[in-house]
Design a protein around this motif. Structure first.
Motif, PDB file in Angstrom:
ATOM      1  N   GLY A 148       6.189   3.416 -33.103  1.00 37.33           N
ATOM      2  CA  GLY A 148       7.318   2.617 -33.568  1.00 37.33           C
ATOM      3  C   GLY A 148       8.645   3.059 -32.989  1.00 37.33           C
ATOM      4  O   GLY A 148       9.671   3.023 -33.693  1.00 37.33           O
ATOM      5  N   GLY A 149       8.657   3.499 -31.735  1.00 38.48           N
ATOM      6  CA  GLY A 149       9.880   3.934 -31.093  1.00 38.48           C
ATOM      7  C   GLY A 149      10.269   5.366 -31.398  1.00 38.48           C
ATOM      8  O   GLY A 149      11.332   5.829 -30.973  1.00 38.48           O
ATOM      9  N   LYS A 150       9.407   6.092 -32.116  1.00 37.59           N
ATOM     10  CA  LYS A 150       9.706   7.467 -32.493  1.00 37.59           C
ATOM     11  C   LYS A 150       8.575   8.378 -32.004  1.00 37.59           C
ATOM     12  O   LYS A 150       7.395   8.058 -32.138  1.00 37.59           O
ATOM     13  CB  LYS A 150       9.831   7.566 -34.014  1.00 37.59           C
ATOM     14  N   LEU A 151       8.938   9.510 -31.405  1.00 38.07           N
ATOM     15  CA  LEU A 151       7.937  10.461 -30.939  1.00 38.07           C
ATOM     16  C   LEU A 151       7.448  11.314 -32.112  1.00 38.07           C
ATOM     17  O   LEU A 151       8.239  11.894 -32.854  1.00 38.07           O
ATOM     18  CB  LEU A 151       8.520  11.358 -29.850  1.00 38.07           C
ATOM     19  N   VAL A 152       6.132  11.364 -32.260  1.00 39.33           N
ATOM     20  CA  VAL A 152       5.516  12.172 -33.314  1.00 39.33           C
ATOM     21  C   VAL A 152       4.386  12.998 -32.712  1.00 39.33           C
ATOM     22  O   VAL A 152       3.861  12.686 -31.640  1.00 39.33           O
ATOM     23  CB  VAL A 152       4.969  11.296 -34.463  1.00 39.33           C
ATOM     24  N   ARG A 153       4.001  14.040 -33.433  1.00 40.61           N
ATOM     25  CA  ARG A 153       2.962  14.958 -32.968  1.00 40.61           C
ATOM     26  C   ARG A 153       1.678  14.743 -33.761  1.00 40.61           C
ATOM     27  O   ARG A 153       1.651  14.967 -34.970  1.00 40.61           O
ATOM     28  CB  ARG A 153       3.428  16.398 -33.138  1.00 40.61           C
ATOM     29  N   PRO A 154       0.572  14.286 -33.109  1.00 43.80           N
ATOM     30  CA  PRO A 154      -0.716  14.188 -33.796  1.00 43.80           C
ATOM     31  C   PRO A 154      -1.220  15.578 -34.172  1.00 43.80           C
ATOM     32  O   PRO A 154      -1.129  16.514 -33.375  1.00 43.80           O
ATOM     33  CB  PRO A 154      -1.634  13.539 -32.756  1.00 43.80           C
ATOM     34  N   LYS A 155      -1.733  15.714 -35.381  1.00 43.69           N
ATOM     35  CA  LYS A 155      -2.240  17.010 -35.820  1.00 43.69           C
ATOM     36  C   LYS A 155      -3.531  17.337 -35.090  1.00 43.69           C
ATOM     37  O   LYS A 155      -4.490  16.567 -35.125  1.00 43.69           O
ATOM     38  CB  LYS A 155      -2.467  17.000 -37.333  1.00 43.69           C
ATOM     39  N   ARG A 156      -3.521  18.476 -34.429  1.00 43.79           N
ATOM     40  CA  ARG A 156      -4.660  18.872 -33.607  1.00 43.79           C
ATOM     41  C   ARG A 156      -5.213  20.205 -34.097  1.00 43.79           C
ATOM     42  O   ARG A 156      -4.465  21.136 -34.382  1.00 43.79           O
ATOM     43  CB  ARG A 156      -4.246  18.975 -32.143  1.00 43.79           C
ATOM     44  N   LEU A 157      -6.557  20.278 -34.199  1.00 47.60           N
ATOM     45  CA  LEU A 157      -7.214  21.494 -34.648  1.00 47.60           C
ATOM     46  C   LEU A 157      -7.415  22.457 -33.484  1.00 47.60           C
ATOM     47  O   LEU A 157      -7.295  22.074 -32.308  1.00 47.60           O
ATOM     48  CB  LEU A 157      -8.572  21.150 -35.285  1.00 47.60           C
ATOM     49  N   ARG A 158      -7.762  23.706 -33.796  1.00 45.19           N
ATOM     50  CA  ARG A 158      -8.035  24.676 -32.737  1.00 45.19           C
ATOM     51  C   ARG A 158      -9.238  24.272 -31.898  1.00 45.19           C
ATOM     52  O   ARG A 158      -9.415  24.714 -30.771  1.00 45.19           O
ATOM     53  CB  ARG A 158      -8.287  26.058 -33.361  1.00 45.19           C
ATOM     54  N   SER A 159     -10.069  23.392 -32.455  1.00 45.70           N
ATOM     55  CA  SER A 159     -11.218  22.867 -31.704  1.00 45.70           C
ATOM     56  C   SER A 159     -10.799  21.809 -30.691  1.00 45.70           C
ATOM     57  O   SER A 159     -11.637  21.272 -29.971  1.00 45.70           O
ATOM     58  CB  SER A 159     -12.222  22.253 -32.681  1.00 45.70           C
ATOM     59  N   ASN A 160      -9.517  21.489 -30.638  1.00 43.77           N
ATOM     60  CA  ASN A 160      -8.943  20.463 -29.770  1.00 43.77           C
ATOM     61  C   ASN A 160      -9.282  19.051 -30.229  1.00 43.77           C
ATOM     62  O   ASN A 160      -9.198  18.090 -29.463  1.00 43.77           O
ATOM     63  CB  ASN A 160      -9.362  20.648 -28.305  1.00 43.77           C
ATOM     64  N   LEU A 161      -9.679  18.909 -31.493  1.00 36.32           N
ATOM     65  CA  LEU A 161      -9.931  17.605 -32.082  1.00 36.32           C
ATOM     66  C   LEU A 161      -8.697  17.159 -32.870  1.00 36.32           C
ATOM     67  O   LEU A 161      -7.950  17.988 -33.387  1.00 36.32           O
ATOM     68  CB  LEU A 161     -11.141  17.663 -33.017  1.00 36.32           C
ATOM     69  N   PHE A 162      -8.505  15.852 -32.958  1.00 34.60           N
ATOM     70  CA  PHE A 162      -7.359  15.291 -33.662  1.00 34.60           C
ATOM     71  C   PHE A 162      -7.796  14.718 -35.010  1.00 34.60           C
ATOM     72  O   PHE A 162      -8.880  14.140 -35.124  1.00 34.60           O
ATOM     73  CB  PHE A 162      -6.700  14.196 -32.827  1.00 34.60           C
ATOM     74  N   GLN A 163      -6.952  14.853 -36.017  1.00 35.75           N
ATOM     75  CA  GLN A 163      -7.259  14.399 -37.363  1.00 35.75           C
ATOM     76  C   GLN A 163      -6.779  12.973 -37.610  1.00 35.75           C
ATOM     77  O   GLN A 163      -5.734  12.561 -37.109  1.00 35.75           O
ATOM     78  CB  GLN A 163      -6.572  15.298 -38.398  1.00 35.75           C
ATOM     79  N   PHE A 164      -7.567  12.235 -38.403  1.00 35.89           N
ATOM     80  CA  PHE A 164      -7.107  10.962 -38.937  1.00 35.89           C
ATOM     81  C   PHE A 164      -6.446  11.196 -40.296  1.00 35.89           C
ATOM     82  O   PHE A 164      -6.718  12.189 -40.969  1.00 35.89           O
ATOM     83  CB  PHE A 164      -8.283   9.989 -39.108  1.00 35.89           C
ATOM     84  N   ARG A 165      -5.605  10.259 -40.684  1.00 35.88           N
ATOM     85  CA  ARG A 165      -5.005  10.344 -42.008  1.00 35.88           C
ATOM     86  C   ARG A 165      -6.084  10.168 -43.079  1.00 35.88           C
ATOM     87  O   ARG A 165      -6.955   9.299 -42.948  1.00 35.88           O
ATOM     88  CB  ARG A 165      -3.928   9.269 -42.208  1.00 35.88           C
ATOM     89  N   PRO A 166      -6.038  10.974 -44.146  1.00 30.91           N
ATOM     90  CA  PRO A 166      -6.999  10.793 -45.234  1.00 30.91           C
ATOM     91  C   PRO A 166      -6.895   9.386 -45.833  1.00 30.91           C
ATOM     92  O   PRO A 166      -5.809   8.805 -45.895  1.00 30.91           O
ATOM     93  CB  PRO A 166      -6.566  11.858 -46.257  1.00 30.91           C
ATOM     94  N   GLY A 167      -8.037   8.851 -46.245  1.00 25.21           N
ATOM     95  CA  GLY A 167      -8.035   7.544 -46.894  1.00 25.21           C
ATOM     96  C   GLY A 167      -8.029   6.354 -45.962  1.00 25.21           C
ATOM     97  O   GLY A 167      -7.905   5.215 -46.415  1.00 25.21           O
TER      98      GLY A 167
END
Length: 371
Positions: A148-167
């Motif tokens: 949406g025009g804003k830079l954000v950081r996806p949460k990344r685990l030490r396994s190099n996998l990215f998380q989805f939002r709960p729910g």
């Protein structure tokens, strides 16, 4: 005459071993590798291919934690590869089942490619669990996306996998299903964590707003505790309706003390009609049950062992197994025949004629089971 009989025996044997459905992980290699594997499966007799959106190297059972999905473009490429394999081999009516594990998958292997806002990659990325960037200097080797025009950081685990939002699991399932059907899949498979018709129907209803004739394959899995799940569903329905449930402990409803209760009887009736009710309400076109032979073999073997090494001795096997096979006309009572001894005799007869040493002579103990 011998050759005709041999051809008949081999053809009859083949009709019993042709695979019906084959399974491919979406994370298996690239689309070309999927095509080659699909082609081999079809050549071996598969008329249907199931492909799922889990990655192969992180693959988990659909009812375990730690599942990881792939972006939609990767999944679609594999669906198209399966269709291409069918068409190249002249199979116009091959069935592709698209399975989604997104309901229980909280991780993704990679961030999807997005060319513009609102495309399928952007929709996939919209479910990522992201956080605002407060200090750009702390993003050493990290990944950021534009949302949406804003830079954000996806949460990344030490396994190099990215998380989805709960729910977000149900929303991701619905998107998976619509996208798969729009790109060549014939049937859907939504892996759920419990056998709950309204949960399944809620997702299918949303899919059918876009694709009215969407149909589902469903796994009536032994991973579910069917007894506890349905007793708790009845308990919750009774409580919501204002019925007195003081005699029941919801957390202990699996206990044998409840087996003869009205609640247990109602739950068992719901289990009995689950396939019919789920087909009518949730659009389930095909019901399957995974690993039934594993569980039946384990249970029956355990019961046999208790009798065989107990008071019943050999009668435990004879009365509980062999006599029932005979009475019910179960073909495997003649296990030598089921292992292919008759086919072997036809081979020997064809190869050696009168010199053949065949297994089916008068001293074959299988003759004791002749009708």
């Amino acid at each position: 005459m011998r050759e005709a009989n041999l051809r008949h025996q081999v053809a009859n044997f083949q009709t019993h071993v042709v695979p019906i459905i084959a399974d491919i992980d979406a994370g298996f290699g690239n689309a070309e590798a999927t095509y080659l594997l699909a082609k081999k499966m079809i050549e071996a007799g598969a008329c249907a291919l199931q492909i799922e959106n889990q990655v192969s190297d992180e693959k988990q059972c659909g009812h375990q934690d730690g599942k990881v999905t792939v972006p939609h473009e990767d999944f679609v490429a594999k669906i198209r590869a399966c269709r291409y394999a069918f068409l190249e081999l002249g199979v116009d009516d091959g069935v592709i089942v698209a399975r989604t594990d997104s309901l229980g998958a909280g991780l993704t292997k990679q961030i999807a490619f997005s060319a513009k806002e609102g495309d399928i990659g952007d929709q996939y990325n919209s479910f990522l669990d992201c956080e605002d960037i407060e200090d750009a200097a702390s993003l050493n080797g990290d990944v950021v996306i534009n949302r949406g025009g804003k830079l954000v950081r996806p949460k990344r685990l030490r396994s190099n996998l990215f998380q989805f939002r709960p729910g977000t699991g149900e929303d991701r399932c619905v998107l998976d299903c619509i996208n798969a059907l729009q790109n060549g899949a014939d049937l859907l498979w939504i892996e759920t964590e419990k056998p709950h018709i309204e949960q399944i129907a809620g997702m299918v209803d949303r899919v059918r707003k876009v694709i009215p004739n969407a149909k589902l394959v469903y796994n009536n899995s032994p991973s579910f505790n069917w007894t506890l799940n349905f007793r708790q569903q009845v308990f919750d329905a009774w409580k919501q309706a204002g019925r007195d449930v003081a005699a029941y402990d919801r957390a202990r409803l699996m206990s044998v003390e409840y087996d003869e209760t009205e609640l247990a009887a109602e739950a068992d009736e719901k289990i009995r009609t689950f396939q019919r009710d789920a087909a009518a309400r949730a659009g389930i076109f095909h019901h399957l049950i995974t690993l039934p032979t594993y569980h039946t073999a384990a249970l029956s073997t355990d019961n046999l062992a208790k009798e065989y090494f107990g008071d019943q001795g050999m009668l435990g096997y004879v009365a509980g197994v062999q006599r029932q096979e005979i009475r019910q006309g179960i073909a495997c009572v003649k296990h030598q025949n089921m292992a292919g001894s008759d086919i072997g005799d036809d081979h020997k007869d064809y190869f050696s004629g009168e010199a053949a040493l065949k297994a089916g002579g008068q001293h074959n103990t299988m003759n004791q089971f002749a009708a």
